[in-house]
Scaffold this motif. Structure first.
Motif, PDB file in Angstrom:
ATOM      1  N   ARG A  33      11.172   6.540  -1.513  1.00 12.30           N
ATOM      2  CA  ARG A  33       9.777   7.165  -1.752  1.00 12.30           C
ATOM      3  C   ARG A  33       9.253   8.157  -2.178  1.00 12.30           C
ATOM      4  N   PHE A  34       8.215   7.889  -3.586  1.00 11.68           N
ATOM      5  CA  PHE A  34       8.002   8.982  -3.485  1.00 11.68           C
ATOM      6  C   PHE A  34       6.131   8.542  -3.589  1.00 11.68           C
ATOM      7  N   GLU A  35       4.995   9.709  -4.068  1.00 11.70           N
ATOM      8  CA  GLU A  35       4.072   9.802  -4.249  1.00 11.70           C
ATOM      9  C   GLU A  35       3.371   8.960  -5.611  1.00 11.70           C
ATOM     10  N   ILE A  56       6.735  -1.383  -5.763  1.00  2.00           N
ATOM     11  CA  ILE A  56       5.820  -1.513  -4.983  1.00  2.00           C
ATOM     12  C   ILE A  56       6.447  -2.260  -4.454  1.00  2.00           C
ATOM     13  N   ILE A  57       5.772  -2.043  -3.152  1.00  2.00           N
ATOM     14  CA  ILE A  57       6.994  -2.748  -1.828  1.00  2.00           C
ATOM     15  C   ILE A  57       5.397  -3.225  -0.850  1.00  2.00           C
ATOM     16  N   ARG A  58       5.668  -4.829  -0.546  1.00  2.00           N
ATOM     17  CA  ARG A  58       5.413  -5.670   0.136  1.00  2.00           C
ATOM     18  C   ARG A  58       5.281  -5.302   1.580  1.00  2.00           C
ATOM     19  N   LYS A  59       4.781  -5.635   2.496  1.00  3.34           N
ATOM     20  CA  LYS A  59       4.720  -6.090   3.797  1.00  3.34           C
ATOM     21  C   LYS A  59       3.577  -7.418   4.256  1.00  3.34           C
ATOM     22  N   CYS A 117       0.927  -6.330   2.180  1.00  5.63           N
ATOM     23  CA  CYS A 117       0.305  -5.652   1.777  1.00  5.63           C
ATOM     24  C   CYS A 117       0.887  -4.396   0.990  1.00  5.63           C
ATOM     25  N   PRO A 118       0.476  -3.831   0.229  1.00  6.47           N
ATOM     26  CA  PRO A 118       1.222  -3.143  -0.075  1.00  6.47           C
ATOM     27  C   PRO A 118       1.702  -1.643   0.876  1.00  6.47           C
ATOM     28  N   VAL A 119       2.774  -0.990   0.785  1.00  7.35           N
ATOM     29  CA  VAL A 119       2.956  -0.053   1.743  1.00  7.35           C
ATOM     30  C   VAL A 119       2.984   0.886   0.023  1.00  7.35           C
ATOM     31  N   SER A 120       2.375   2.042   1.402  1.00  9.27           N
ATOM     32  CA  SER A 120       1.961   3.317  -0.030  1.00  9.27           C
ATOM     33  C   SER A 120       2.957   4.102  -0.464  1.00  9.27           C
ATOM     34  N   ALA A 124      14.742  -0.611   6.439  1.00 15.85           N
ATOM     35  CA  ALA A 124      13.421  -1.009   5.911  1.00 15.85           C
ATOM     36  C   ALA A 124      13.787  -1.660   4.406  1.00 15.85           C
ATOM     37  N   SER A 125      14.378  -1.351   3.882  1.00 14.99           N
ATOM     38  CA  SER A 125      14.515  -1.655   2.191  1.00 14.99           C
ATOM     39  C   SER A 125      14.730  -3.468   1.853  1.00 14.99           C
ATOM     40  N   SER A 126      15.708  -3.996   3.488  1.00 15.34           N
ATOM     41  CA  SER A 126      16.216  -5.046   3.869  1.00 15.34           C
ATOM     42  C   SER A 126      15.120  -5.773   4.829  1.00 15.34           C
ATOM     43  N   LYS A 127      13.982  -4.975   5.019  1.00 18.81           N
ATOM     44  CA  LYS A 127      13.108  -6.140   5.425  1.00 18.81           C
ATOM     45  C   LYS A 127      11.976  -6.467   4.912  1.00 18.81           C
ATOM     46  N   ASN A 128      11.236  -5.788   3.443  1.00 16.72           N
ATOM     47  CA  ASN A 128      10.454  -5.826   2.915  1.00 16.72           C
ATOM     48  C   ASN A 128      10.970  -6.468   1.177  1.00 16.72           C
ATOM     49  N   GLN A 129      10.264  -7.273   1.139  1.00 17.63           N
ATOM     50  CA  GLN A 129       9.978  -7.274  -0.508  1.00 17.63           C
ATOM     51  C   GLN A 129       9.635  -6.682  -1.828  1.00 17.63           C
TER      52      GLN A 129
END
Length: 91
Positions: free
Chosen positions: A9-11, A35-38, A55-58, A84-89
């Motif tokens: 994850r970068f800024e 963009i990863i969403r949860k 909603c997007p994860v920052s 975290a990578s397997s829990k989000n789309q």
């Protein structure tokens, strides 16, 4: 040679390209990537179908399969919990 999937994850996209470029990893950034969403836990109806709202994860996210020896220490600050990578789309 070990293959290890990583989530970084970068800024923003510019920081991702800069940090990865320093270790000679190049990628083509396209609109909408990173963009990863949860799930929000809410739903809405769209064209007669109930859909889960997200909603997007920052941050700007990059999935990387590391094939090599030690991970460069320059990537350590950007590592996200492996689970975290397997829990989000990503979208």
């Amino acid at each position: 040679m070990r293959r290890e999937p990583l989530l970084l994850r970068f800024e923003d996209r510019q920081q991702a390209m800069s940090v990865l470029g320093e270790i000679r990893i190049a990628f083509d950034a396209v609109s909408g990537d990173g963009i990863i969403r949860k799930p929000t836990g809410e739903t809405a109806e769209f064209e007669g179908e109930v859909v889960a709202l997200t909603c997007p994860v920052s941050g700007y996210h990059v999935r990387l399969v590391w094939r090599g020896e030690e991970l460069p220490c320059s990537l350590t600050p950007y590592l996200v919990d492996a689970g975290a990578s397997s829990k989000n789309q990503s979208h």
